[in-house]
Write a protein that holds these residues in place. Structure first.
Motif, mmCIF file in Angstrom:
data_model
loop_
_atom_site.group_PDB
_atom_site.id
_atom_site.type_symbol
_atom_site.label_atom_id
_atom_site.label_comp_id
_atom_site.label_asym_id
_atom_site.label_seq_id
_atom_site.Cartn_x
_atom_site.Cartn_y
_atom_site.Cartn_z
ATOM 1 N N GLU A 1 -8.987 -2.574 -5.436
ATOM 2 C CA GLU A 1 -10.059 -1.577 -6.092
ATOM 3 C C GLU A 1 -11.122 -2.047 -6.733
ATOM 4 O OE1 GLU A 1 -7.954 1.624 -7.901
ATOM 5 O OE2 GLU A 1 -9.591 2.490 -8.791
ATOM 6 N N ARG B 1 -5.271 0.874 6.400
ATOM 7 C CA ARG B 1 -4.934 -0.282 5.523
ATOM 8 C C ARG B 1 -6.058 -0.224 4.224
ATOM 9 N NH1 ARG B 1 -2.652 -3.316 10.369
ATOM 10 N NH2 ARG B 1 -0.610 -3.241 10.063
ATOM 11 N N ILE B 2 -6.294 0.594 3.665
ATOM 12 C CA ILE B 2 -7.300 0.756 2.471
ATOM 13 C C ILE B 2 -6.479 0.894 1.166
ATOM 14 C CG2 ILE B 2 -9.471 0.810 3.956
ATOM 15 C CD1 ILE B 2 -9.526 3.732 3.481
ATOM 16 N N ASN B 3 -7.362 0.762 0.072
ATOM 17 C CA ASN B 3 -6.717 1.246 -1.177
ATOM 18 C C ASN B 3 -6.777 2.739 -1.385
ATOM 19 O OD1 ASN B 3 -7.187 2.070 -4.220
ATOM 20 N ND2 ASN B 3 -6.639 -0.162 -4.267
ATOM 21 N N PRO B 4 -5.839 3.339 -1.961
ATOM 22 C CA PRO B 4 -5.796 5.035 -1.872
ATOM 23 C C PRO B 4 -6.862 5.334 -2.526
ATOM 24 C CG PRO B 4 -3.559 4.049 -2.067
ATOM 25 C CD PRO B 4 -4.443 2.782 -2.178
ATOM 26 N N ALA B 5 -7.495 4.541 -3.493
ATOM 27 C CA ALA B 5 -8.402 5.133 -4.405
ATOM 28 C C ALA B 5 -9.718 4.903 -3.697
ATOM 29 C CB ALA B 5 -8.479 4.107 -5.737
ATOM 30 N N THR B 6 -9.821 4.253 -2.673
ATOM 31 C CA THR B 6 -11.064 4.231 -1.843
ATOM 32 C C THR B 6 -10.965 5.445 -1.094
ATOM 33 O OG1 THR B 6 -10.686 1.825 -1.783
ATOM 34 C CG2 THR B 6 -12.145 2.790 -0.145
ATOM 35 N N LEU C 1 0.654 -1.207 -0.052
ATOM 36 C CA LEU C 1 0.045 -0.048 -0.061
ATOM 37 C C LEU C 1 0.783 1.248 -0.011
ATOM 38 C CD1 LEU C 1 -3.133 -0.106 2.260
ATOM 39 C CD2 LEU C 1 -3.174 0.405 -0.234
ATOM 40 N N LYS D 1 -11.890 8.313 -2.712
ATOM 41 C CA LYS D 1 -13.473 8.321 -3.061
ATOM 42 C C LYS D 1 -14.130 8.972 -1.849
ATOM 43 C CE LYS D 1 -16.758 5.283 -5.001
ATOM 44 N NZ LYS D 1 -16.880 3.714 -5.252
ATOM 45 N N TYR E 1 2.597 1.555 -3.178
ATOM 46 C CA TYR E 1 1.687 1.830 -4.373
ATOM 47 C C TYR E 1 1.221 3.447 -4.391
ATOM 48 C CZ TYR E 1 -2.852 1.950 -6.776
ATOM 49 O OH TYR E 1 -3.954 2.156 -7.302
ATOM 50 N N ARG F 1 -19.166 -4.965 -2.118
ATOM 51 C CA ARG F 1 -19.540 -4.843 -0.754
ATOM 52 C C ARG F 1 -20.890 -4.504 -0.459
ATOM 53 N NH1 ARG F 1 -14.684 -5.078 2.217
ATOM 54 N NH2 ARG F 1 -15.891 -4.313 4.232
ATOM 55 N N ALA F 2 -20.940 -3.235 -1.345
ATOM 56 C CA ALA F 2 -22.385 -2.771 -1.084
ATOM 57 C C ALA F 2 -23.615 -3.204 -1.690
ATOM 58 C CB ALA F 2 -22.449 -1.258 -1.699
ATOM 59 N N ASP G 1 -16.047 -1.893 -3.880
ATOM 60 C CA ASP G 1 -16.738 -1.130 -3.315
ATOM 61 C C ASP G 1 -18.389 -1.399 -3.700
ATOM 62 O OD1 ASP G 1 -15.874 0.548 -1.419
ATOM 63 O OD2 ASP G 1 -15.370 2.228 -2.896
ATOM 64 N N PRO H 1 -19.872 0.203 2.191
ATOM 65 C CA PRO H 1 -18.815 0.509 1.419
ATOM 66 C C PRO H 1 -17.500 1.241 2.245
ATOM 67 C CG PRO H 1 -20.517 1.140 0.127
ATOM 68 C CD PRO H 1 -20.955 0.681 1.125
ATOM 69 N N ILE H 2 -16.465 0.725 2.206
ATOM 70 C CA ILE H 2 -15.298 1.466 3.036
ATOM 71 C C ILE H 2 -15.340 3.096 2.788
ATOM 72 C CG2 ILE H 2 -12.690 1.475 3.338
ATOM 73 C CD1 ILE H 2 -13.814 -1.284 4.204
ATOM 74 N N PHE H 3 -15.533 3.302 1.580
ATOM 75 C CA PHE H 3 -15.227 4.972 1.627
ATOM 76 C C PHE H 3 -16.150 5.748 2.268
ATOM 77 C CE2 PHE H 3 -18.315 4.017 -1.680
ATOM 78 C CZ PHE H 3 -19.105 5.171 -1.928
ATOM 79 N N ASN I 1 -9.686 -5.054 1.433
ATOM 80 C CA ASN I 1 -9.637 -3.578 1.604
ATOM 81 C C ASN I 1 -8.456 -3.097 0.960
ATOM 82 O OD1 ASN I 1 -11.666 -3.770 3.448
ATOM 83 N ND2 ASN I 1 -10.704 -2.845 5.133
ATOM 84 N N LEU I 2 -7.556 -3.834 0.294
ATOM 85 C CA LEU I 2 -6.286 -3.219 -0.512
ATOM 86 C C LEU I 2 -7.078 -3.255 -1.901
ATOM 87 C CD1 LEU I 2 -3.440 -5.466 0.707
ATOM 88 C CD2 LEU I 2 -4.458 -3.489 1.721
ATOM 89 N N GLN J 1 -17.532 4.560 5.035
ATOM 90 C CA GLN J 1 -17.183 4.539 6.395
ATOM 91 C C GLN J 1 -16.126 5.284 6.910
ATOM 92 O OE1 GLN J 1 -16.728 0.387 7.909
ATOM 93 N NE2 GLN J 1 -17.763 -0.393 6.023
ATOM 94 N N ALA K 1 -4.838 6.231 3.635
ATOM 95 C CA ALA K 1 -5.006 4.757 3.300
ATOM 96 C C ALA K 1 -3.944 3.913 4.097
ATOM 97 C CB ALA K 1 -4.368 4.814 1.772
#
Lengths: 295, 118
Positions: free
Chosen positions: A198, B41-46, A173, B49, A176, A218-219, A215, B6-8, A195-196, B10, B37
């Motif tokens: 996309e 520990r989440i994707n930077p794109a998330t 992460l 968002k 990246y 999950r939704a 996303d 969705p994580i974003f 969670n990593l 949250q 991120a």
């Protein structure tokens, strides 16, 4: 957004076995994508096709717009970290680090050295004397320090304990974020990497059964649990993906609820809970069954 | 970080919580996308968002090359919105649980009075 990896009707047959069967997808540049599926689903064959190590029986795969097979331009942009990477007989850890720049133009030697220390590898150790976990660490270091525009990890953590895996995810992460590139992560430890990611591409029996932003996945579903009668009444008019009872209690996995629906559910004494990505993929891909084939 | 949504969403809500409780004061600088991120520990794109949601709502603004900041008045606006949602988000589940336990509304009110610091 540019597409890094694209496949159209990609098929690989070994005799009568369709290892990869008429697969089409497009991976946007600069994202972390999960290639998920059971063992034997066709993940490794698909990665071999992407990296030009196997010839497609029919169909077409493009990496940065070009055919990867025997294409040095594409090869210099790719790093493929395999589950069972072979090294020359007498190689030691330091040899791997010193030859890597020849294969990876973006190789960051300083970063690689830092990772060697962090993963506690002995530079003088012979590769063939490494434990399974240490060998995995070497692959992870090569994958990260290659900074290749398209980096593919195939089950990169065999023999690694939970702490070492977390270490890998944190480095992945962080690096990246600093150096965005396309990363394809093939794994069956879905919830660990959920969670990593996309985007998730799920393959089963050689076919893609799910291809969607994580996303969105999950939704797309929740569980409702509570007294069986209340659960059954609530889900009666809904699409139920999974249903389980225990005594007078029940849990059902259903499509996502609106805020108003959530309030109704709570008022009916039901508990609304999350569905893990792994559970969701199992439900949505027909429980990893062969329904796809008979359909 | 996982309650099934969705994580974003949250992440956006956690930052809102931080704005409400003063962790991120009005006009204060927020951590960067990459810091969020890495921390969660989440994707930077998330993460992006999630932040974009706050930017679109006018609660957070970006200063090019400097970073992201909490908009003036963001806290007040969040408080107003949360108060409006309070009945649905907190009172309804409270009443449902009280009913399960056989507590009357009067008993519930007494309990609330008793536990309210004066």
């Amino acid at each position: 957004m540019t597409l890094t990896v694209e496949a159209h009707g990609l098929t690989k047959r070994y005799g009568s076995l369709h290892a990869v069967n008429d697969v089409s997808f497009a991976i946007p540049g600069g994202s972390i994508v999960g290639l998920l599926g059971r063992n034997g689903a066709g993940k490794t064959t698909l990665m071999q096709l992407i990296t030009g190590q196997e010839l497609a029986t029919t169909g077409d795969v493009r990496v940065l717009g070009e055919n990867p097979v025997e294409n040095p331009r594409v090869m210099s942009t790719l790093c493929f970290v395999k589950e069972a990477q072979k090294y020359p007989e007498d190689f030691r850890v330091r040899h791997v680090m010193s030859v890597a720049p020849r294969f990876f133009p973006n190789w960051d030697a300083e970063y690689a050295e830092r990772l060697v220390d962090e993963f506690r590898l002995n530079r003088k150790q012979r590769i063939k004397k490494l434990s399974r976990g240490q060998l995995s660490s070497v692959g992870i270091i090569v994958g990260l320090a290659s900074r290749a525009p398209v980096t593919i990890f195939d089950e990169p953590y065999l023999g690694l304990d939970a702490i070492a895996r977390q270490n890998f995810y944190d480095h992945l992460l962080a690096d990246y974020s600093e150096n965005p590139r396309t990363i394809i992560l093939s794994t069956h430890l879905i919830d660990e990497v959920a969670n990593l990611l996309e985007h998730a591409i799920v393959i089963d029996d050689g076919r893609i059964v799910l291809d969607a932003p994580v996303d969105e996945l999950r939704a797309s579903a929740v569980t409702v649990s509570g007294p069986a009668s209340a659960v059954d009444a609530f889900v009666a008019a809904r699409d139920v993906m999974h249903h389980q009872t225990l005594g007078g209690l029940a849990t059902a996995t259903i499509s996502a609820l609106s805020d108003a629906d959530r309030v109704t559910a709570t008022a009916a004494g039901l508990e609304v809970g999350p569905v893990s990505l792994q559970q969701l993929i199992i439900r949505r891909s027909g429980g990893w069954t062969t329904e796809e084939v008979s359909a | 970080m996982d309650d099934g949504r969705p994580i974003f969403l949250q992440l956006a809500e956690r930052i809102e919580d931080g704005i409400i409780d003063g962790t991120y004061p009005d006009e204060g600088q927020l951590p960067s996308i990459n810091e969020f991120a890495a921390f969660h520990r989440i994707n930077p794109a998330t993460a992006l968002k999630g932040i974009t949601r706050l930017v679109d709502a006018g609660l957070v603004y970006k200063r090019r090359g400097v970073g992201m900041f909490v908009a003036a008045g963001a806290r007040d606006r969040l408080l107003a919105a949360r108060r409006e949602r309070f009945a649905d988000s907190h009172i309804a589940p409270l009443l449902a649980e009280a009913q399960t336990l056989g507590l009357t509304t009067d008993e519930l009110i007494d309990l609330i009075r008793k536990d309210t610091p004066s």
